[in-house]
Design a protein around this motif. Sequence first.
Motif, PDB file in Angstrom:
ATOM      1  N   ARG A 161       0.801  -1.233   0.056  1.00  0.00           N
ATOM      2  CA  ARG A 161       0.058   0.077  -0.146  1.00  0.00           C
ATOM      3  C   ARG A 161       0.852   1.376   0.038  1.00  0.00           C
ATOM      4  O   ARG A 161       2.073   0.939   0.522  1.00  0.00           O
ATOM      5  CB  ARG A 161      -0.935  -0.027   1.161  1.00  0.00           C
ATOM      6  CG  ARG A 161      -0.317   0.077   2.531  1.00  0.00           C
ATOM      7  CD  ARG A 161      -1.288  -0.012   3.629  1.00  0.00           C
ATOM      8  NE  ARG A 161      -0.590  -0.094   4.837  1.00  0.00           N
ATOM      9  CZ  ARG A 161      -1.352  -0.199   5.876  1.00  0.00           C
ATOM     10  NH1 ARG A 161      -2.588  -0.080   5.948  1.00  0.00           N
ATOM     11  NH2 ARG A 161      -0.621  -0.244   7.139  1.00  0.00           N
ATOM     12  N   ASP A 162       0.213   2.346  -0.187  1.00  0.00           N
ATOM     13  CA  ASP A 162       1.051   3.805  -0.527  1.00  0.00           C
ATOM     14  C   ASP A 162       1.611   4.103   0.965  1.00  0.00           C
ATOM     15  O   ASP A 162       0.675   4.287   2.003  1.00  0.00           O
ATOM     16  CB  ASP A 162       0.122   4.565  -1.080  1.00  0.00           C
ATOM     17  CG  ASP A 162       0.639   6.005  -1.189  1.00  0.00           C
ATOM     18  OD1 ASP A 162       1.899   6.090  -1.054  1.00  0.00           O
ATOM     19  OD2 ASP A 162      -0.058   6.976  -1.808  1.00  0.00           O
ATOM     20  N   LYS A 163       2.715   4.076   1.150  1.00  0.00           N
ATOM     21  CA  LYS A 163       3.469   4.402   2.383  1.00  0.00           C
ATOM     22  C   LYS A 163       3.239   5.913   2.644  1.00  0.00           C
ATOM     23  O   LYS A 163       3.161   6.153   3.922  1.00  0.00           O
ATOM     24  CB  LYS A 163       4.915   4.332   2.304  1.00  0.00           C
ATOM     25  CG  LYS A 163       5.328   2.849   2.666  1.00  0.00           C
ATOM     26  CD  LYS A 163       6.817   2.536   2.517  1.00  0.00           C
ATOM     27  CE  LYS A 163       7.285   2.616   1.328  1.00  0.00           C
ATOM     28  NZ  LYS A 163       8.750   2.193   1.303  1.00  0.00           N
TER      29      LYS A 163
ATOM     30  N   ARG B 239       0.572   7.618   2.614  1.00  0.00           N
ATOM     31  CA  ARG B 239      -0.843   7.830   3.239  1.00  0.00           C
ATOM     32  C   ARG B 239      -0.760   7.275   4.879  1.00  0.00           C
ATOM     33  O   ARG B 239      -1.960   7.322   5.373  1.00  0.00           O
ATOM     34  CB  ARG B 239      -1.926   7.360   2.601  1.00  0.00           C
ATOM     35  CG  ARG B 239      -1.933   7.918   1.266  1.00  0.00           C
ATOM     36  CD  ARG B 239      -3.073   7.485   0.535  1.00  0.00           C
ATOM     37  NE  ARG B 239      -3.112   8.035  -0.834  1.00  0.00           N
ATOM     38  CZ  ARG B 239      -4.263   8.304  -1.643  1.00  0.00           C
ATOM     39  NH1 ARG B 239      -5.413   7.720  -1.205  1.00  0.00           N
ATOM     40  NH2 ARG B 239      -4.223   8.957  -2.815  1.00  0.00           N
TER      41      ARG B 239
ATOM     42  N   ARG C 170       4.010  13.126  -7.656  1.00  0.00           N
ATOM     43  CA  ARG C 170       2.982  12.049  -7.325  1.00  0.00           C
ATOM     44  C   ARG C 170       2.937  10.817  -8.469  1.00  0.00           C
ATOM     45  O   ARG C 170       2.491   9.933  -8.201  1.00  0.00           O
ATOM     46  CB  ARG C 170       1.555  13.026  -7.402  1.00  0.00           C
ATOM     47  CG  ARG C 170       1.536  13.727  -6.434  1.00  0.00           C
ATOM     48  CD  ARG C 170       0.126  14.357  -5.944  1.00  0.00           C
ATOM     49  NE  ARG C 170       0.182  15.422  -5.002  1.00  0.00           N
ATOM     50  CZ  ARG C 170      -0.026  15.172  -3.943  1.00  0.00           C
ATOM     51  NH1 ARG C 170       0.204  13.867  -3.241  1.00  0.00           N
ATOM     52  NH2 ARG C 170       0.162  16.088  -3.028  1.00  0.00           N
ATOM     53  N   ARG C 171       3.585  11.120  -9.836  1.00  0.00           N
ATOM     54  CA  ARG C 171       3.313  10.211 -10.718  1.00  0.00           C
ATOM     55  C   ARG C 171       4.728  10.156 -11.253  1.00  0.00           C
ATOM     56  O   ARG C 171       5.172  11.106 -11.916  1.00  0.00           O
ATOM     57  CB  ARG C 171       2.258  10.137 -11.750  1.00  0.00           C
ATOM     58  CG  ARG C 171       2.089   9.337 -12.752  1.00  0.00           C
ATOM     59  CD  ARG C 171       0.920   9.510 -13.398  1.00  0.00           C
ATOM     60  NE  ARG C 171      -0.505   9.272 -12.642  1.00  0.00           N
ATOM     61  CZ  ARG C 171      -1.460   9.688 -12.863  1.00  0.00           C
ATOM     62  NH1 ARG C 171      -1.771  10.476 -13.949  1.00  0.00           N
ATOM     63  NH2 ARG C 171      -2.328   9.323 -11.957  1.00  0.00           N
TER      64      ARG C 171
ATOM     65  N   CYS D 114       9.086   9.602   1.119  1.00  0.00           N
ATOM     66  CA  CYS D 114       8.111   9.680   2.009  1.00  0.00           C
ATOM     67  C   CYS D 114       7.942   9.045   3.346  1.00  0.00           C
ATOM     68  O   CYS D 114       7.249   9.342   4.206  1.00  0.00           O
ATOM     69  CB  CYS D 114       6.636   9.573   1.307  1.00  0.00           C
ATOM     70  SG  CYS D 114       6.435   8.077   0.762  1.00  0.00           S
ATOM     71  N   ASP D 115       8.746   8.051   3.454  1.00  0.00           N
ATOM     72  CA  ASP D 115       8.817   7.122   4.472  1.00  0.00           C
ATOM     73  C   ASP D 115       9.914   7.494   5.644  1.00  0.00           C
ATOM     74  O   ASP D 115      10.703   6.468   5.937  1.00  0.00           O
ATOM     75  CB  ASP D 115       8.927   5.628   4.291  1.00  0.00           C
ATOM     76  CG  ASP D 115      10.115   5.350   3.134  1.00  0.00           C
ATOM     77  OD1 ASP D 115      10.784   6.120   2.971  1.00  0.00           O
ATOM     78  OD2 ASP D 115      10.176   4.066   2.968  1.00  0.00           O
TER      79      ASP D 115
END
Length: 82
Positions: A3-5, A7, A34-35, A64-65
């Motif tokens: 899944r998207d980390k 979020r 984003r893409r 982002c993590d």
Amino acid sequence: MGRDKARLRLGGRTLLAHVRAVARQTGLPVRVIRRDLVPRCGPLGGVYTALKHTSAEAVMVLSCDMPFVSAELLARLLARLR
């Protein structure tokens, strides 16, 4: 992970929100990719996309993590660059 980390939530904010808030403390422009231009390429796809879409002399890439990255660390990295 499946899944998207970006979020995932930590302390009421998403992981992306934590990293974005610290990055903004540098006073430099902050952009979120984003893409990716090259899908399913992992983190390298994001780095490639960032580099293709900038005319900046230097780019700092944060994942982002990394919710525990500090403004002090970013300031020290920027000082080394200068």
